[in-house]
Scaffold this motif. Structure first.
Motif: not given
Length: 452
Positions: A341, A357, A380
């Motif tokens: 994040s 993500g 990610s």
């Protein structure tokens, strides 16, 4: 025996030596040589006509100039045709008296420079009457591909306002569209620990700065090494991370370079001496350079920074969690966390916007010229196959929920670093991606505005 790729084939024995051929970017030279060898092997009857097409007029002209020169050096002649289509080029070649025709499409896509097309004879059999017929030879399909370099990318770059359509995802944003083409800029013996870009010599063009575990290097827009400083003279850190990690940033007015590899106990402030090809240290650095004036602190033994960020005015900003990467385009600040994040601050005094993500290779940069930066991010996933770079508009609470402006697959490797730069002073920002390879080496992948 055919001449090695990247060299000019010699004229047959007994002929007058040809004048020196024009030069081009190495990847264009290699592709021209490969095509030349294919054409030469078919023994086309001279004179040979050329018809080229490309999304970029500059790339088309450069490739045509080089190939025509090489064909002339082999005494095959070289008639460059300006025809509206490959089909129309065949009749035009006959009208010009050419006995053979080479038709090629030259383009840059997915980091590769390619030439694809065919070779055919244009001689008309007298007995065919009014219907032109081709001879049996030469007749062959041509297809050659080489890895694109920064020079080929510069030739292929087009203004998105005049570019043709592309198979990649692209939508309008501001006064320009986001369309990027990629090529390897620099190959590295070690994986990059950090990337930055900025004007270090006052020529209004950004240099590319690469920090590895043991050195900091400055490169020009074509990938040439301008200066390098080994860091082994600095005392080692008592708790270094297991992987290459650090931070590098350009401090303006006057331009200086702040670099710190977490392998060592402190960083350095450096000045580029371009004449001598050296990075001259002017003082130590005791906090990690997150931006021109923002500073952070390494987490002991880890590849993260602690959550406390010291801003330019001396105020401390505490982000929600330790972070692995930071990108600052004032007043906006982006911090990427270990869980995939990120925290986006529209300004230092505003609450953080959580973005889920996104990859460690994430940055802010104005790619469409509207004065507002976009979010550039990679996957990610830890080992994506392939990794993908995506560009999102900064609108709403979560930029990734409003649709992608552009996306494309990256070359093999872990994309852990992303920055933007204006390498040629045209006020259009390029994207630089730092890639890690499994063997411990790395590369800097350059993505320019254009239409592949």
């Amino acid at each position: 025996m055919a001449a090695p790729a990247g060299t000019t084939a010699l004229a047959p024995a007994g002929t007058t030596p040809a004048a020196p051929s024009p030069a081009g970017p190495p990847s264009v030279e290699r592709l021209v040589q490969l095509v030349l060898e294919d054409v030469r092997a078919l023994k086309p009857e001279p004179p040979v006509a050329l018809h080229l097409s490309s999304p970029s007029a500059e790339l088309q002209r450069a490739f045509g100039t080089l190939l025509a020169s090489r064909l002339a050096s082999l005494e095959l002649g070289a008639v460059v045709l300006d025809a509206p289509s490959p089909e129309a080029a065949e009749n035009l070649a006959r009208d010009r008296g050419a006995r053979s025709l080479v038709r090629l499409t030259v383009s840059v896509q997915s980091g590769e420079l390619s030439a694809r097309g065919d070779v055919l004879g244009t001689w008309v059999n007298f007995w065919s009457g009014r219907t032109p017929t081709r001879p049996a030879t030469p007749a062959a399909a041509l297809a050659q591909v080489v890895e694109a370099d920064a020079g080929a990318l510069a030739l292929a770059a087009l203004s998105p306002l005049t570019s043709s359509s592309t198979s990649m995802t692209a939508v309008s944003s501001g006064p320009r569209q986001v369309r990027l083409m990629g090529a390897v800029l620099v190959r590295l013996e070690q994986a990059p620990a950090a990337l930055a870009a900025g004007d270090l010599d006052g020529d209004n063009k950004d240099e590319v700065i690469v920090l590895t575990e043991r050195a900091v290097s400055v490169y020009a827009d074509d990938g040439r090494l301008l200066a390098q400083r080994e860091l082994d003279g600095i005392p080692l850190s008592p708790s270094p991370p297991r992987e290459p990690f650090g931070m590098v940033a350009v401090i303006p007015q006057p331009p200086r370079l702040a670099a710190w590899s977490a392998r060592y106990s402190h960083g350095e402030v450096l000045v580029l001496d371009r004449v001598k090809g050296a990075l001259r240290p002017i003082g130590p650095l005791d906090t990690a350079p997150l931006g021109a004036s923002e500073r952070g602190t390494f987490t002991a033994g880890q590849t993260t920074f602690t959550p406390e960020v010291r801003l330019g005015e001396g105020r401390i900003l505490t982000v929600p969690a330790p972070f692995t990467a930071a990108s600052i385009v004032p007043p906006r600040m982006l911090f990427v966390h270990l869980d995939g994040s990120a925290s986006l601050y529209p300004r230092a005094t505003a609450p953080a916007i959580r973005i889920p993500g996104i990859g460690a290779g994430s940055a802010l940069g104005d790619l469409d010229g509207d004065g507002t930066p976009e979010l550039i991010t990679t996957s990610s996933q830890l080992f994506p196959v392939p990794d993908v770079v995506r560009v999102y508009p900064l609108s709403g609470d979560d930029p990734t929920s409003h649709g992608v402006l552009w996306q494309s697959a990256l070359p093999p490797g872990r994309a852990l670093h992303v920055v933007t730069a204006d390498l040629d002073g045209d006020r259009q920002r390029e994207v630089l991606v730092g890639l890690w390879h499994p063997d411990g080496s790395g590369e800097v992948f350059l993505m320019r505005q254009g239409a592949p």
